[in-house]
Motif scaffolding. Structure first.
Motif, PDB file in Angstrom:
ATOM      1  N   LEU A   1       3.688  10.534   2.646  1.00  0.00           N
ATOM      2  CA  LEU A   1       2.232  10.535   2.510  1.00  0.00           C
ATOM      3  C   LEU A   1       1.721   9.132   2.190  1.00  0.00           C
ATOM      4  O   LEU A   1       0.650   8.729   2.653  1.00  0.00           O
ATOM      5  CB  LEU A   1       1.811  11.518   1.423  1.00  0.00           C
ATOM      6  CG  LEU A   1       2.025  13.004   1.744  1.00  0.00           C
ATOM      7  CD1 LEU A   1       1.695  13.864   0.538  1.00  0.00           C
ATOM      8  CD2 LEU A   1       1.184  13.408   2.947  1.00  0.00           C
ATOM      9  N   GLY A   2       2.492   8.400   1.374  1.00  0.00           N
ATOM     10  CA  GLY A   2       2.120   7.010   1.098  1.00  0.00           C
ATOM     11  C   GLY A   2       2.148   6.166   2.355  1.00  0.00           C
ATOM     12  O   GLY A   2       1.293   5.284   2.547  1.00  0.00           O
ATOM     13  N   ASN A   3       3.118   6.439   3.223  1.00  0.00           N
ATOM     14  CA  ASN A   3       3.181   5.724   4.497  1.00  0.00           C
ATOM     15  C   ASN A   3       1.990   6.080   5.384  1.00  0.00           C
ATOM     16  O   ASN A   3       1.463   5.229   6.118  1.00  0.00           O
ATOM     17  CB  ASN A   3       4.486   6.073   5.211  1.00  0.00           C
ATOM     18  CG  ASN A   3       4.732   5.212   6.428  1.00  0.00           C
ATOM     19  OD1 ASN A   3       4.809   3.998   6.343  1.00  0.00           O
ATOM     20  ND2 ASN A   3       4.858   5.852   7.575  1.00  0.00           N
ATOM     21  N   LEU A   4       1.541   7.333   5.314  1.00  0.00           N
ATOM     22  CA  LEU A   4       0.358   7.753   6.059  1.00  0.00           C
ATOM     23  C   LEU A   4      -0.875   6.985   5.588  1.00  0.00           C
ATOM     24  O   LEU A   4      -1.676   6.502   6.397  1.00  0.00           O
ATOM     25  CB  LEU A   4       0.144   9.262   5.887  1.00  0.00           C
ATOM     26  CG  LEU A   4      -1.157   9.827   6.451  1.00  0.00           C
ATOM     27  CD1 LEU A   4      -1.219   9.632   7.960  1.00  0.00           C
ATOM     28  CD2 LEU A   4      -1.282  11.307   6.099  1.00  0.00           C
ATOM     29  N   VAL A   5      -1.020   6.852   4.271  1.00  0.00           N
ATOM     30  CA  VAL A   5      -2.148   6.083   3.725  1.00  0.00           C
ATOM     31  C   VAL A   5      -2.066   4.627   4.182  1.00  0.00           C
ATOM     32  O   VAL A   5      -3.074   4.017   4.539  1.00  0.00           O
ATOM     33  CB  VAL A   5      -2.150   6.164   2.190  1.00  0.00           C
ATOM     34  CG1 VAL A   5      -3.227   5.242   1.598  1.00  0.00           C
ATOM     35  CG2 VAL A   5      -2.381   7.586   1.725  1.00  0.00           C
ATOM     36  N   SER A   6      -0.859   4.083   4.202  1.00  0.00           N
ATOM     37  CA  SER A   6      -0.682   2.698   4.631  1.00  0.00           C
ATOM     38  C   SER A   6      -1.076   2.521   6.084  1.00  0.00           C
ATOM     39  O   SER A   6      -1.720   1.527   6.454  1.00  0.00           O
ATOM     40  CB  SER A   6       0.784   2.287   4.424  1.00  0.00           C
ATOM     41  OG  SER A   6       1.016   0.977   4.893  1.00  0.00           O
TER      42      SER A   6
ATOM     43  N   SER B   1       8.572  16.737  -2.889  1.00  0.00           N
ATOM     44  CA  SER B   1       9.680  15.834  -3.189  1.00  0.00           C
ATOM     45  C   SER B   1       9.230  14.383  -3.156  1.00  0.00           C
ATOM     46  O   SER B   1       8.131  14.056  -2.701  1.00  0.00           O
ATOM     47  CB  SER B   1      10.810  16.039  -2.173  1.00  0.00           C
ATOM     48  OG  SER B   1      10.372  15.666  -0.876  1.00  0.00           O
ATOM     49  N   THR B   2      10.109  13.515  -3.649  1.00  0.00           N
ATOM     50  CA  THR B   2       9.819  12.082  -3.637  1.00  0.00           C
ATOM     51  C   THR B   2       9.685  11.559  -2.217  1.00  0.00           C
ATOM     52  O   THR B   2       8.821  10.728  -1.924  1.00  0.00           O
ATOM     53  CB  THR B   2      10.936  11.307  -4.358  1.00  0.00           C
ATOM     54  OG1 THR B   2      11.021  11.762  -5.712  1.00  0.00           O
ATOM     55  CG2 THR B   2      10.652   9.813  -4.361  1.00  0.00           C
ATOM     56  N   MET B   3      10.532  12.044  -1.295  1.00  0.00           N
ATOM     57  CA  MET B   3      10.457  11.603   0.084  1.00  0.00           C
ATOM     58  C   MET B   3       9.155  12.053   0.735  1.00  0.00           C
ATOM     59  O   MET B   3       8.572  11.340   1.553  1.00  0.00           O
ATOM     60  CB  MET B   3      11.658  12.139   0.872  1.00  0.00           C
ATOM     61  CG  MET B   3      12.991  11.534   0.451  1.00  0.00           C
ATOM     62  SD  MET B   3      12.995   9.731   0.579  1.00  0.00           S
ATOM     63  CE  MET B   3      12.778   9.523   2.339  1.00  0.00           C
ATOM     64  N   ALA B   4       8.691  13.257   0.383  1.00  0.00           N
ATOM     65  CA  ALA B   4       7.420  13.723   0.928  1.00  0.00           C
ATOM     66  C   ALA B   4       6.277  12.855   0.417  1.00  0.00           C
ATOM     67  O   ALA B   4       5.348  12.527   1.169  1.00  0.00           O
ATOM     68  CB  ALA B   4       7.184  15.184   0.543  1.00  0.00           C
ATOM     69  N   ALA B   5       6.335  12.463  -0.855  1.00  0.00           N
ATOM     70  CA  ALA B   5       5.315  11.569  -1.406  1.00  0.00           C
ATOM     71  C   ALA B   5       5.360  10.217  -0.715  1.00  0.00           C
ATOM     72  O   ALA B   5       4.317   9.610  -0.443  1.00  0.00           O
ATOM     73  CB  ALA B   5       5.520  11.407  -2.909  1.00  0.00           C
ATOM     74  N   ALA B   6       6.582   9.734  -0.427  1.00  0.00           N
ATOM     75  CA  ALA B   6       6.711   8.464   0.288  1.00  0.00           C
ATOM     76  C   ALA B   6       6.137   8.555   1.692  1.00  0.00           C
ATOM     77  O   ALA B   6       5.501   7.623   2.179  1.00  0.00           O
ATOM     78  CB  ALA B   6       8.181   8.046   0.343  1.00  0.00           C
TER      79      ALA B   6
ATOM     80  N   ILE C   1       0.830  -1.211   0.000  1.00  0.00           N
ATOM     81  CA  ILE C   1       0.000   0.000   0.000  1.00  0.00           C
ATOM     82  C   ILE C   1       0.856   1.248   0.000  1.00  0.00           C
ATOM     83  O   ILE C   1       0.563   2.228  -0.700  1.00  0.00           O
ATOM     84  CB  ILE C   1      -0.950  -0.018   1.214  1.00  0.00           C
ATOM     85  CG1 ILE C   1      -1.946  -1.169   1.087  1.00  0.00           C
ATOM     86  CG2 ILE C   1      -1.692   1.308   1.333  1.00  0.00           C
ATOM     87  CD1 ILE C   1      -2.847  -1.341   2.294  1.00  0.00           C
ATOM     88  N   MET C   2       1.939   1.241   0.765  1.00  0.00           N
ATOM     89  CA  MET C   2       2.801   2.412   0.832  1.00  0.00           C
ATOM     90  C   MET C   2       3.418   2.726  -0.533  1.00  0.00           C
ATOM     91  O   MET C   2       3.439   3.880  -0.969  1.00  0.00           O
ATOM     92  CB  MET C   2       3.915   2.201   1.853  1.00  0.00           C
ATOM     93  CG  MET C   2       4.836   3.403   2.006  1.00  0.00           C
ATOM     94  SD  MET C   2       6.191   3.102   3.157  1.00  0.00           S
ATOM     95  CE  MET C   2       7.121   1.861   2.248  1.00  0.00           C
ATOM     96  N   ILE C   3       3.914   1.708  -1.223  1.00  0.00           N
ATOM     97  CA  ILE C   3       4.544   1.924  -2.528  1.00  0.00           C
ATOM     98  C   ILE C   3       3.518   2.393  -3.549  1.00  0.00           C
ATOM     99  O   ILE C   3       3.750   3.358  -4.292  1.00  0.00           O
ATOM    100  CB  ILE C   3       5.231   0.634  -3.005  1.00  0.00           C
ATOM    101  CG1 ILE C   3       6.427   0.306  -2.093  1.00  0.00           C
ATOM    102  CG2 ILE C   3       5.702   0.771  -4.454  1.00  0.00           C
ATOM    103  CD1 ILE C   3       7.060  -1.044  -2.372  1.00  0.00           C
ATOM    104  N   ALA C   4       2.357   1.701  -3.592  1.00  0.00           N
ATOM    105  CA  ALA C   4       1.336   2.066  -4.563  1.00  0.00           C
ATOM    106  C   ALA C   4       0.794   3.470  -4.303  1.00  0.00           C
ATOM    107  O   ALA C   4       0.659   4.284  -5.229  1.00  0.00           O
ATOM    108  CB  ALA C   4       0.200   1.043  -4.536  1.00  0.00           C
TER     109      ALA C   4
END
Length: 216
Positions: free
Chosen positions: A132-137, A125-130, A106-109
């Motif tokens: 946010l992806g971790n937040l969704v996960s 940035s890419t790290m900020a997107a990551a 989920i985090m990667i997707a």
């Protein structure tokens, strides 16, 4: 670690629900309290978080545990057999394979989609997107953790029959933590499969399209 009333092999009586994990998935916080329940205040906080059926289940299991411990007295606990250690590893590891898998997948997707959409629009940035992806996960873990536990329970993997003293042995605790670690490791590795479906060239083309047509 399959859902259980206490940290041991004993089951809840029929008709009573088991404690829900309430954990995030993967390598995030688990069911184990961050602080030991070694004070009345911490014990009360833990009890107040339980449902009535969970408290009844926990109380019955604690009574059985204490009666078994009293009956054993000062007897030296028998050492764990290899079969018991394997069961402890599997009993604790199987659910964490599911947690690690869902957490990483989920985090990667989510992180990839955020980077290609919000990230391009807002210029994060890419790290900020990551992040946010971790937040969704993590948010997904709140709703999916119970389903992972239920699925693991349906596999029929039960913990070994341990005496109270065996349950408190350092070998038992070490095996349980090792099982969780192995489960999370395997799950996180398997959860990296979205990376095989994501092409870096496609990502760059998508970013260029978004930048050239910011309103689309």
């Amino acid at each position: 670690m399959l859902s259980s009333c206490v940290r041991g092999p004993w089951r809840c009586p029929p008709g009573l629900t088991r404690l829900s994990p309430g954990r995030f998935m993967g390598t995030h916080g688990g069911t184990d309290p961050k602080e030991r329940l070694n004070s009345p205040k911490r014990a009360k906080e833990f009890i107040y978080r339980l449902q009535p059926a969970d408290r009844a289940c926990l109380l019955q299991e604690l009574r059985e545990f204490e009666s078994m411990a009293a009956a054993q007295g000062q007897q030296e606990p028998p050492p764990l057999t290899p079969a018991q250690i394997r069961l402890i590893l599997l009993h604790n590891g199987i659910p964490f394979v599911g947690f690690g898998f869902l957490d990483n997948a989920i985090m990667i997707a989510a992180g990839t989609q955020i980077e290609l959409s919000i990230g391009v629009t807002l210029g994060i940035s890419t790290m900020a997107a990551a992040a946010l992806g971790n937040l969704v996960s993590d948010l997904a873990g709140l709703g999916l953790a119970g389903y992972v536990e239920a699925l693991a329970s349906r596999l029929g993997m039960q913990g070994p029959d341990l005496t109270p003293k065996q349950a408190d042995m350092w070998q038992t605790r070490l095996s349980a933590h090792l099982g969780k670690a192995i489960g999370v490791f395997i799950g996180c590795v398997l959860g990296m499969f979205p990376l095989f479906l994501i092409s870096e060239d496609d990502d760059e083309d998508e970013k260029k399209k978004k930048k050239s047509h910011p309103k689309s």
